[in-house]
Design a protein around this motif. Structure first.
Motif, PDB file in Angstrom:
ATOM      1  N   SER A  60       0.816  -1.212   0.000  1.00  0.00           N
ATOM      2  CA  SER A  60       0.000   0.000   0.000  1.00  0.00           C
ATOM      3  C   SER A  60       0.852   1.265   0.000  1.00  0.00           C
ATOM      4  O   SER A  60       0.422   2.305  -0.484  1.00  0.00           O
ATOM      5  N   VAL A  61       2.073   1.190   0.515  1.00  0.00           N
ATOM      6  CA  VAL A  61       2.936   2.364   0.559  1.00  0.00           C
ATOM      7  C   VAL A  61       3.779   2.481  -0.717  1.00  0.00           C
ATOM      8  O   VAL A  61       3.861   3.543  -1.326  1.00  0.00           O
ATOM      9  N   ARG A  62       4.378   1.399  -1.159  1.00  0.00           N
ATOM     10  CA  ARG A  62       5.286   1.436  -2.314  1.00  0.00           C
ATOM     11  C   ARG A  62       4.553   1.488  -3.648  1.00  0.00           C
ATOM     12  O   ARG A  62       5.035   2.095  -4.578  1.00  0.00           O
ATOM     13  N   LYS A  63       3.442   0.802  -3.757  1.00  0.00           N
ATOM     14  CA  LYS A  63       2.648   0.747  -4.993  1.00  0.00           C
ATOM     15  C   LYS A  63       3.526   0.407  -6.208  1.00  0.00           C
ATOM     16  O   LYS A  63       3.728   1.239  -7.090  1.00  0.00           O
ATOM     17  N   PRO A  64       4.047  -0.823  -6.285  1.00  0.00           N
ATOM     18  CA  PRO A  64       4.970  -1.185  -7.363  1.00  0.00           C
ATOM     19  C   PRO A  64       4.315  -1.170  -8.751  1.00  0.00           C
ATOM     20  O   PRO A  64       5.014  -1.124  -9.750  1.00  0.00           O
ATOM     21  N   TRP A  65       3.035  -1.161  -8.845  1.00  0.00           N
ATOM     22  CA  TRP A  65       2.345  -1.144 -10.134  1.00  0.00           C
ATOM     23  C   TRP A  65       2.080   0.275 -10.618  1.00  0.00           C
ATOM     24  O   TRP A  65       1.562   0.485 -11.681  1.00  0.00           O
ATOM     25  N   GLY A  66       2.443   1.268  -9.823  1.00  0.00           N
ATOM     26  CA  GLY A  66       2.278   2.668 -10.207  1.00  0.00           C
ATOM     27  C   GLY A  66       1.094   3.317  -9.501  1.00  0.00           C
ATOM     28  O   GLY A  66       0.309   2.667  -8.824  1.00  0.00           O
ATOM     29  N   ARG A  67       0.998   4.600  -9.693  1.00  0.00           N
ATOM     30  CA  ARG A  67      -0.083   5.343  -9.053  1.00  0.00           C
ATOM     31  C   ARG A  67      -1.384   5.108  -9.804  1.00  0.00           C
ATOM     32  O   ARG A  67      -1.373   4.820 -10.990  1.00  0.00           O
ATOM     33  N   ARG A  68      -2.477   5.286  -9.090  1.00  0.00           N
ATOM     34  CA  ARG A  68      -3.791   5.187  -9.731  1.00  0.00           C
ATOM     35  C   ARG A  68      -4.028   6.414 -10.578  1.00  0.00           C
ATOM     36  O   ARG A  68      -3.639   7.521 -10.232  1.00  0.00           O
ATOM     37  N   LYS A  69      -4.705   6.204 -11.692  1.00  0.00           N
ATOM     38  CA  LYS A  69      -5.017   7.326 -12.579  1.00  0.00           C
ATOM     39  C   LYS A  69      -6.218   8.068 -12.031  1.00  0.00           C
ATOM     40  O   LYS A  69      -7.214   7.478 -11.654  1.00  0.00           O
ATOM     41  N   GLN A  70      -6.106   9.395 -12.019  1.00  0.00           N
ATOM     42  CA  GLN A  70      -7.203  10.225 -11.552  1.00  0.00           C
ATOM     43  C   GLN A  70      -8.230  10.400 -12.662  1.00  0.00           C
ATOM     44  O   GLN A  70      -7.882  10.516 -13.830  1.00  0.00           O
ATOM     45  N   LYS A  71      -9.485  10.425 -12.305  1.00  0.00           N
ATOM     46  CA  LYS A  71     -10.551  10.598 -13.301  1.00  0.00           C
ATOM     47  C   LYS A  71     -10.721  12.040 -13.658  1.00  0.00           C
ATOM     48  O   LYS A  71     -10.481  12.943 -12.997  1.00  0.00           O
TER      49      LYS A  71
END
Length: 71
Positions: A60-71
């Motif tokens: 939850s802190v590192r997010k290895p898959w990248g940040r979530r895209k904002q709508k």
């Protein structure tokens, strides 16, 4: 999912089994193979639960898959 299953089901039954074995045998319970196996299972469950909680925090802190895209 692993934390929920280990915490709600596994830990409950392993602890309940240990609690029911102790009054029947007293302090001699440490010599019974059933209690030793149950004790090992309980400790394995504790370690797995702690590891899965740590993995959730790291993911939850590192997010290895990248940040979530904002709508």
């Amino acid at each position: 999912m692993l934390c929920i299953l280990l915490g709600a089901v596994g830990m409950y039954f392993w602890t309940l089994r240990a609690v029911t074995l102790i009054p029947a045998s007293g302090m001699d319970v440490w010599e019974q193979p059933g209690f030793i196996v149950n004790n090992g299972q309980l400790w394995a469950g504790i370690v797995l639960q702690a590891l899965s909680l740590a993995a959730m925090v790291v993911l939850s802190v590192r997010k290895p898959w990248g940040r979530r895209k904002q709508k």
